[in-house]
Write a protein that holds these residues in place. Structure first.
Motif, short mmCIF file in Angstrom:
data_model
loop_
_atom_site.label_atom_id
_atom_site.label_comp_id
_atom_site.label_asym_id
_atom_site.label_seq_id
_atom_site.Cartn_x
_atom_site.Cartn_y
_atom_site.Cartn_z
N LEU A 225 5.65 30.98 42.25
CA LEU A 225 5.09 32.23 42.77
C LEU A 225 4.81 32.13 44.26
O LEU A 225 5.06 33.08 45.01
CB LEU A 225 3.80 32.57 42.02
CG LEU A 225 3.95 33.04 40.57
CD1 LEU A 225 2.59 33.14 39.90
CD2 LEU A 225 4.66 34.40 40.53
N ALA A 226 4.29 30.98 44.69
CA ALA A 226 4.02 30.78 46.12
C ALA A 226 5.32 30.87 46.92
O ALA A 226 5.37 31.50 47.98
CB ALA A 226 3.34 29.44 46.35
N ASP A 227 6.37 30.24 46.40
CA ASP A 227 7.67 30.29 47.09
C ASP A 227 8.19 31.72 47.17
O ASP A 227 8.76 32.15 48.18
CB ASP A 227 8.69 29.40 46.37
CG ASP A 227 8.39 27.92 46.52
OD1 ASP A 227 7.62 27.57 47.43
OD2 ASP A 227 8.90 27.12 45.70
N ALA A 228 8.01 32.48 46.08
CA ALA A 228 8.48 33.87 46.05
C ALA A 228 7.72 34.72 47.07
O ALA A 228 8.32 35.58 47.75
CB ALA A 228 8.31 34.45 44.65
N LEU A 229 6.42 34.50 47.18
CA LEU A 229 5.62 35.26 48.15
C LEU A 229 6.06 34.96 49.58
O LEU A 229 6.22 35.88 50.40
CB LEU A 229 4.14 34.91 47.97
CG LEU A 229 3.44 35.48 46.74
CD1 LEU A 229 2.10 34.78 46.53
CD2 LEU A 229 3.24 36.98 46.89
N LYS A 230 6.27 33.69 49.86
CA LYS A 230 6.67 33.31 51.22
C LYS A 230 8.07 33.80 51.55
O LYS A 230 8.33 34.24 52.68
CB LYS A 230 6.57 31.79 51.38
CG LYS A 230 5.13 31.28 51.37
CD LYS A 230 5.04 29.79 51.61
CE LYS A 230 5.51 28.98 50.42
NZ LYS A 230 5.28 27.54 50.60
N LYS A 231 8.95 33.75 50.55
CA LYS A 231 10.33 34.22 50.78
C LYS A 231 10.35 35.71 51.07
O LYS A 231 11.08 36.17 51.97
CB LYS A 231 11.21 33.91 49.57
CG LYS A 231 12.67 34.32 49.75
CD LYS A 231 13.50 33.98 48.53
CE LYS A 231 14.97 34.31 48.77
NZ LYS A 231 15.19 35.73 49.10
N ARG A 232 9.58 36.48 50.32
CA ARG A 232 9.56 37.92 50.57
C ARG A 232 9.05 38.22 51.97
O ARG A 232 9.58 39.09 52.66
CB ARG A 232 8.72 38.65 49.53
CG ARG A 232 8.79 40.16 49.71
CD ARG A 232 8.15 40.94 48.58
NE ARG A 232 6.70 40.88 48.60
CZ ARG A 232 5.92 41.69 47.88
NH1 ARG A 232 6.47 42.59 47.08
NH2 ARG A 232 4.61 41.59 47.92
N GLN A 233 8.03 37.48 52.39
CA GLN A 233 7.50 37.69 53.73
C GLN A 233 8.56 37.38 54.79
O GLN A 233 8.73 38.14 55.76
CB GLN A 233 6.26 36.82 53.94
CG GLN A 233 5.52 37.05 55.24
CD GLN A 233 4.61 38.26 55.18
OE1 GLN A 233 4.57 38.97 54.18
NE2 GLN A 233 3.90 38.51 56.27
#
Length: 440
Positions: A225-233
């Protein structure tokens, strides 16, 4: 309405009255049906078509059949097919209606471009299962209107969550990406780490509020989830730069997740550390009941320089006074956090004193919950002194601690309603360890 076999006239009269009100005073027509049964579906179908001499209820904007377990599969199919005539329907609540996996395909048809323009769909507490979620996802990828979807308590599992994630990704690939779902509730679905990995693989789409509580998510799921949040940003920032080159960049703002709810999972200290790297991409984070423990240190370090998160819940995470020191240190530097829940830990007087020391310098926090932390006279007194200097904190929760009566009386006199300290445990009460209290 409680519709029985002889209630056709009552339904017709209700529809006529509502339509008169819509025409004269309002723009919305809402219908809540209590104890719906199969004949309810038939009556609604006729009302929507305007047949049998009944008024035309096509202006219906909200339909609630919550708890309609009296509907058979055939009755439900009649109802769903009738919604094709509900050209103004924006909200559909079918929570706890005993729906099975076959309902997924029927609902998917409603979400098609030719169906009703739903904006909110509540399916909480049914039994769609993974197959029902897969069928529903086909409609989710094509709808241009749906913004809020509640699939909590449907046992969709990792397979179902992957199908939903794929639908979000397909929706973002459409010409009009704003049609993607913004609010998604997937609590109590057994999605686990694999479900989170699917979200990370396919992306978070346009999600602004994501509820994943009670899903058995561990450290690897938290990392995903952390990776997904950072990728979207990162992707959004690249889009902004690209659009600025063409003169349209001002129309885009990199998205943050308004709310990420992970309560009652098992992310542990490792998961907390992973999520701490993504705090810049979240405005509200709920990690209550997750066994965070020493992972609080990493959350606190991230908070010191964070300018986005406004609400943080670390309730019931087996944290002690050492963890309180790290959080207190962050409070002295953070300028944006407004709500912090640290209830049901084991800070004691030492942790309360540390928090009080840095609370004097904080200018953003409005609500601080320290209930059930074993705080006694010393900790309460130092918190009182801190409130004398801090003018922004409007609510300090101190109930269910071990503060003596004379100290609570003094607190009420000095800080008034800013502190909630009425109910206290006896100082020798050892029946329950505050750090072990969990709220399922």
């Amino acid at each position: 309405l409680d519709l029985g076999a002889g209630d056709m006239k009552a339904l017709d009269a209700t529809m006529r009255l509502s339509e008169d009100m819509v025409t004269g005073y309002a723009s919305d027509l809402e219908l809540v049906v209590r104890n719906p049964r199969d004949n309810t579906s038939w009556m609604l179908r006729e009302a929507l078509k305007g047949s049998c001499g009944m008024s035309n209820a096509s202006r219906l904007t909200s339909l609630t059949l919550r708890g309609g377990k009296g509907l058979s599969p055939a009755g439900f199919e009649t109802l769903i097919r009738a919604l094709g005539d509900a050209r103004y329907l924006k909200k559909l609540d079918l929570s706890s209606c005993g729906l099975g996996e076959d309902a997924g395909q029927l609902l998917s048809n409603v979400l098609d471009e030719s169906g009703c323009p739903l904006e909110r769909l509540d399916l909480k507490g049914n039994s769609l299962g993974s197959n029902g979620a897969v069928a529903l996802s086909k409609g989710l990828s094509t709808t241009k209107t749906l913004k809020v979807l509640n699939l909590a308590q449907n046992v969709i599992g990792a397979k179902g969550m992957e199908a939903i994630a794929e639908a979000l990704a397909r929706g973002m690939a459409m010409d009009d990406a704003t049609s993607s779902i913004e609010d998604l509730d997937l609590q109590h679905n057994g999605c686990g780490d694999d479900g989170c990995s699917a979200l990370a693989q396919h992306g978070l789409g346009n999600l602004q509020r994501l509820l994943l509580g009670f899903n058995g998510i561990g450290a690897s799921g938290a990392r995903a989830l952390a990776d997904a949040l950072k990728k979207r940003q990162r992707d959004e920032e690249l889009d902004v730069v690209g659009d600025m080159d063409t003169g349209t960049g001002a129309q885009h703002i990199a998205k943050r997740m308004r709310s990420l709810d992970l309560k009652c999972n098992v992310v542990g200290s490792e998961g907390a550390q992973a999520l701490s790297d993504a705090l810049d991409n979240v405005e509200s984070l709920d990690l209550s009941n997750n066994g965070v423990r020493e992972g609080a240190k990493w959350i606190a370090k991230s908070l010191k320089n964070n300018s986005s998160i406004k609400e943080l819940n670390l309730q019931a995470n087996d944290m002690g006074d050492d963890d309180a020191w790290w959080i207190a240190d962050a409070l002295g530097a953070n300028k944006t956090l407004q709500t912090l829940n640290l209830g049901s830990n084991a800070f004691g007087d030492g942790g309360a004193s540390d928090i009080a020391a840095d609370l004097r310098e904080n200018t953003s926090l409005k609500t601080l919950d320290l209930t059930r932390n074993g705080i006694g006279r010393q900790g309460a007194s130092e918190l009182m002194d801190a409130l004398d200097e801090n003018s922004t904190l409007t609510r300090l929760g101190l109930s269910s601690n071990k503060i003596p009566a004379d100290t609570t009386d003094e607190m009420k006199r000095r800080v008034g309603v800013r502190a909630e300290c009425d109910w206290q445990r006896k100082s020798d009460d050892t029946g329950v360890n505050a750090a072990s209290m969990r709220f399922d």
